[in-house]
Design a protein around this motif. Structure first.
Motif, PDB file in Angstrom:
ATOM      1  N   LYS A 167     -79.734 -12.472  43.239  1.00 32.74           N
ATOM      2  CA  LYS A 167     -81.103 -12.971  42.387  1.00 32.74           C
ATOM      3  C   LYS A 167     -80.898 -12.371  41.076  1.00 32.74           C
ATOM      4  CE  LYS A 167     -83.851 -12.360  46.650  1.00 32.74           C
ATOM      5  NZ  LYS A 167     -85.081 -11.426  47.054  1.00 32.74           N
ATOM      6  N   ALA A 168     -79.965 -12.066  40.555  1.00 29.83           N
ATOM      7  CA  ALA A 168     -79.619 -11.475  39.145  1.00 29.83           C
ATOM      8  C   ALA A 168     -79.745 -12.927  38.145  1.00 29.83           C
ATOM      9  CB  ALA A 168     -78.276 -10.950  39.035  1.00 29.83           C
ATOM     10  N   GLY A 169     -79.776 -12.591  36.972  1.00 26.06           N
ATOM     11  CA  GLY A 169     -80.063 -13.543  35.816  1.00 26.06           C
ATOM     12  C   GLY A 169     -78.454 -13.736  35.449  1.00 26.06           C
ATOM     13  N   GLY A 170     -78.315 -14.670  34.540  1.00 26.33           N
ATOM     14  CA  GLY A 170     -76.962 -15.044  34.002  1.00 26.33           C
ATOM     15  C   GLY A 170     -75.939 -15.360  34.691  1.00 26.33           C
ATOM     16  N   HIS A 171     -74.796 -15.271  34.439  1.00 28.22           N
ATOM     17  CA  HIS A 171     -73.643 -15.626  35.147  1.00 28.22           C
ATOM     18  C   HIS A 171     -73.483 -14.639  36.778  1.00 28.22           C
ATOM     19  CE1 HIS A 171     -71.905 -17.315  31.427  1.00 28.22           C
ATOM     20  NE2 HIS A 171     -71.792 -18.320  32.384  1.00 28.22           N
ATOM     21  N   ALA A 210     -78.844  -4.122  41.479  1.00 30.74           N
ATOM     22  CA  ALA A 210     -79.149  -4.981  40.189  1.00 30.74           C
ATOM     23  C   ALA A 210     -79.437  -6.389  40.936  1.00 30.74           C
ATOM     24  CB  ALA A 210     -78.255  -4.934  39.315  1.00 30.74           C
ATOM     25  N   GLY A 211     -80.300  -7.130  40.542  1.00 33.55           N
ATOM     26  CA  GLY A 211     -80.529  -8.350  40.828  1.00 33.55           C
ATOM     27  C   GLY A 211     -81.898  -8.679  41.745  1.00 33.55           C
ATOM     28  N   GLY A 212     -82.884  -9.111  40.999  1.00 32.35           N
ATOM     29  CA  GLY A 212     -84.225  -9.167  41.539  1.00 32.35           C
ATOM     30  C   GLY A 212     -84.784  -8.203  41.676  1.00 32.35           C
ATOM     31  N   ILE A 213     -84.844  -6.993  41.092  1.00 33.24           N
ATOM     32  CA  ILE A 213     -85.658  -5.905  40.929  1.00 33.24           C
ATOM     33  C   ILE A 213     -86.722  -6.007  39.964  1.00 33.24           C
ATOM     34  CG2 ILE A 213     -85.694  -3.370  40.835  1.00 33.24           C
ATOM     35  CD1 ILE A 213     -82.602  -3.481  42.179  1.00 33.24           C
ATOM     36  N   PHE A 214     -87.952  -5.784  40.434  1.00 32.95           N
ATOM     37  CA  PHE A 214     -88.983  -6.418  39.620  1.00 32.95           C
ATOM     38  C   PHE A 214     -89.996  -5.236  39.438  1.00 32.95           C
ATOM     39  CE2 PHE A 214     -92.542  -9.041  37.860  1.00 32.95           C
ATOM     40  CZ  PHE A 214     -91.913  -9.719  37.060  1.00 32.95           C
ATOM     41  N   THR A 215     -90.548  -4.717  40.543  1.00 34.67           N
ATOM     42  CA  THR A 215     -91.455  -3.758  40.407  1.00 34.67           C
ATOM     43  C   THR A 215     -90.998  -2.304  40.708  1.00 34.67           C
ATOM     44  OG1 THR A 215     -92.083  -3.954  42.728  1.00 34.67           O
ATOM     45  CG2 THR A 215     -93.207  -5.308  41.226  1.00 34.67           C
ATOM     46  N   GLY A 216     -92.082  -1.092  40.693  1.00 33.19           N
ATOM     47  CA  GLY A 216     -91.651   0.180  40.825  1.00 33.19           C
ATOM     48  C   GLY A 216     -91.468   0.324  42.520  1.00 33.19           C
ATOM     49  N   GLN A 217     -92.146  -0.613  43.270  1.00 33.39           N
ATOM     50  CA  GLN A 217     -91.964  -0.640  44.790  1.00 33.39           C
ATOM     51  C   GLN A 217     -90.691  -1.201  44.976  1.00 33.39           C
ATOM     52  OE1 GLN A 217     -94.438  -1.857  43.055  1.00 33.39           O
ATOM     53  NE2 GLN A 217     -96.476  -1.085  43.879  1.00 33.39           N
ATOM     54  N   ASP A 218     -89.961  -2.204  44.358  1.00 33.71           N
ATOM     55  CA  ASP A 218     -88.700  -2.573  44.499  1.00 33.71           C
ATOM     56  C   ASP A 218     -87.567  -1.601  44.257  1.00 33.71           C
ATOM     57  OD1 ASP A 218     -89.680  -5.309  44.748  1.00 33.71           O
ATOM     58  OD2 ASP A 218     -89.254  -6.081  42.939  1.00 33.71           O
ATOM     59  N   ILE A 219     -87.854  -0.803  43.201  1.00 30.69           N
ATOM     60  CA  ILE A 219     -86.929   0.435  42.959  1.00 30.69           C
ATOM     61  C   ILE A 219     -86.978   1.397  44.241  1.00 30.69           C
ATOM     62  CG2 ILE A 219     -86.576   2.260  41.226  1.00 30.69           C
ATOM     63  CD1 ILE A 219     -88.051   0.614  39.105  1.00 30.69           C
ATOM     64  N   ALA A 220     -88.284   1.577  44.504  1.00 28.32           N
ATOM     65  CA  ALA A 220     -88.471   2.708  45.719  1.00 28.32           C
ATOM     66  C   ALA A 220     -87.652   2.034  47.011  1.00 28.32           C
ATOM     67  CB  ALA A 220     -89.758   2.921  46.026  1.00 28.32           C
ATOM     68  N   ARG A 221     -87.664   0.796  47.184  1.00 30.92           N
ATOM     69  CA  ARG A 221     -86.982   0.097  48.081  1.00 30.92           C
ATOM     70  C   ARG A 221     -85.568   0.481  48.224  1.00 30.92           C
ATOM     71  NH1 ARG A 221     -85.708  -5.195  48.842  1.00 30.92           N
ATOM     72  NH2 ARG A 221     -86.986  -5.825  47.072  1.00 30.92           N
ATOM     73  N   PHE A 222     -84.670   0.257  47.127  1.00 32.07           N
ATOM     74  CA  PHE A 222     -83.246   0.374  46.850  1.00 32.07           C
ATOM     75  C   PHE A 222     -82.888   1.925  46.766  1.00 32.07           C
ATOM     76  CE2 PHE A 222     -83.568  -4.033  45.946  1.00 32.07           C
ATOM     77  CZ  PHE A 222     -82.523  -4.428  46.654  1.00 32.07           C
ATOM     78  N   LEU A 223     -83.717   2.732  46.189  1.00 27.90           N
ATOM     79  CA  LEU A 223     -83.648   4.120  46.613  1.00 27.90           C
ATOM     80  C   LEU A 223     -83.441   4.661  47.889  1.00 27.90           C
ATOM     81  CD1 LEU A 223     -85.608   5.653  43.734  1.00 27.90           C
ATOM     82  CD2 LEU A 223     -83.322   5.058  43.446  1.00 27.90           C
ATOM     83  N   ARG A 224     -84.319   4.081  48.697  1.00 27.68           N
ATOM     84  CA  ARG A 224     -84.424   4.451  50.175  1.00 27.68           C
ATOM     85  C   ARG A 224     -83.175   4.127  50.840  1.00 27.68           C
ATOM     86  NH1 ARG A 224     -88.820   0.729  52.078  1.00 27.68           N
ATOM     87  NH2 ARG A 224     -90.110   1.944  50.270  1.00 27.68           N
TER      88      ARG A 224
END
Ligand SMILES: Cc1cc2nc3c(=O)[nH]c(=O)nc-3n(C[C@H](O)[C@H](O)[C@H](O)COP(=O)(O)O)c2cc1C
Length: 364
Positions: A167-171, A210-224
């Protein structure tokens, strides 16, 4: 909401809080202005090394020198505006990769983040300096190859690793077809495999999602799920301090979900962009003849490339969107306003703290 509960991203002696690295964005989207503003919030600010120096109007002979000198100056400028952590993003595919790494080491950046190819010889340039080396991978297999090579040749392992999802940007480090037909592994799946390898080392290698992480909730989900931190880029485009032209930022604000599309870039990788007339024309086979200023990408064959990707991306950063496309992550359409970096990071921090606190309540 207290932020005490937010874990710090530790990379060696570097303490990153909140645990966010701003992803490097070329060409001239994340330079010293954005990077220093981000570093001033406690996150890592990252300068993208490619295509700096406005060399377009110069002679062929000095284009490479100009871009390298500009890179050095951008690092110095960023460091003069912050005491925070400054990293650089250097793509392995650049023909002057070794020179750019050398400059970054000479200028004492805190970290070098390197993808778009395998950074197999990255530790070679360290000269005993404590610059953190962070490869970007899209699979567990790639991390294994890098670790094996670095251990064998340099007795060194990555200080952290960024796992970049589809879901990242760029190449993007995925096949065009797997992105289009949704068959590429999800970031969550790759993270699980990479974390297993990273945790087999002692001490563990911190893994950054990295890739598609947009909100603080998203960050929490990946830390989890075991990430030590995240790398975010798209979200930092719509900030006052982002180095790109306002037209670039407004392309994000005006984008709808269906406008995000995938192109086959002359770099030899797919890339995610916001659709516009230029994108439609190149998808229909339009070419833009060009004189190659210097052969900036190993993977580009200027004789066969339909257009110069460096020139197109520099047009985008200058706001000339009729002659370019705008790189963007899959969530670009969710950007609704341009805010100061400080406001964005505060919002993300509050959302993250609140998501983590809710989780704690649920597990009590
Ligand atoms: C405009 C733009 C330019 C980018 N340029 C680069 C680059 O030069 N080198 C690189 O390794 N990654 C590049 N990326 C990828 C980001 O560094 C980052 O890892 C990724 O976009 C994270 O996903 P997100 O944008 O959904 O947060 C770029 C991303 C964007 C949006």
């Amino acid at each position: 909401m207290t932020i005490n509960s937010i874990p710090t991203l530790n990379i060696g002696n570097l303490k990153i809080s909140p645990p966010i690295i701003q992803g490097g964005m070329g060409v001239r989207v994340s330079s010293s202005n954005l990077a220093s503003a981000v570093a001033n919030t406690g996150c890592v600010g990252v300068i993208a090394s490619c295509g700096l120096g406005e060399y377009e109007d110069s002679s062929v002979r000095d284009a490479k020198e100009l871009t390298e000198e500009a890179f050095r100056q951008e690092i110095r400028k960023a460091k003069s505006h912050t005491k925070g952590i400054i990293g650089v993003n250097i793509m392995v595919a650049l023909t002057n990769y070794d020179d750019l790494v050398q400059i970054a080491v000479e200028e004492n950046v805190d970290m070098i983040i390197s993808g778009a190819g395998l950074p197999l010889s990255l530790p070679h340039h360290l000269n005993g300096k404590d610059v953190k080396l962070i490869p970007i991978v899209s699979s567990a297999r790639t991390l294994k190859i890098i670790c094996k090579r670095w251990e064998h040749h340099y007795h060194k392992r990555p200080d952290a690793v960024v796992v970049e999802g589809v879901k990242a940007g760029g190449h993007l480090g995925y096949s065009y077809q797997s992105i289009i037909d949704n068959s590429a592994q999800t970031l969550e799946q790759i993270m699980a495999e990479v974390i297993e390898i990273a945790n087999s080392f002692e001490p563990h290698i911190p893994v950054i999602a990295a890739g598609g992480i947009f909100t603080g909730q998203d960050i929490a989900r990946f830390l989890r799920i075991g990430a030590s931190g995240v790398q975010m880029a798209t979200r930092f485009v719509c900030t006052d301090e982002c180095d790109a032209h306002d037209n670039f930022k407004h392309a994000y604000l005006n984008a709808k979900e269906g406008d995000l599309t995938i192109i086959n870039s002359p770099v030899g990788l797919p890339g995610r962009v916001i659709n516009n007339k230029f994108v439609e024309s190149i998808k229909q086979g339009k070419t833009v003849p060009f004189n190659c200023r210097y052969h900036c990408l190993r993977t580009c064959n200027p004789k066969e490339a339909p257009y110069c990707i460096a020139k197109v991306l520099s047009n985008a950063a200058r706001g000339k969107l009729d002659e370019s496309f705008v790189f963007a992550g899959s969530n670009a359409y969710r950007c609704t306003e341009i805010v100061p970096v400080k406001v964005l990071v505060e919002k993300l921090t509050e959302e993250l703290a609140s998501a983590l606190a809710k989780e704690k309540l649920c597990t009590k």
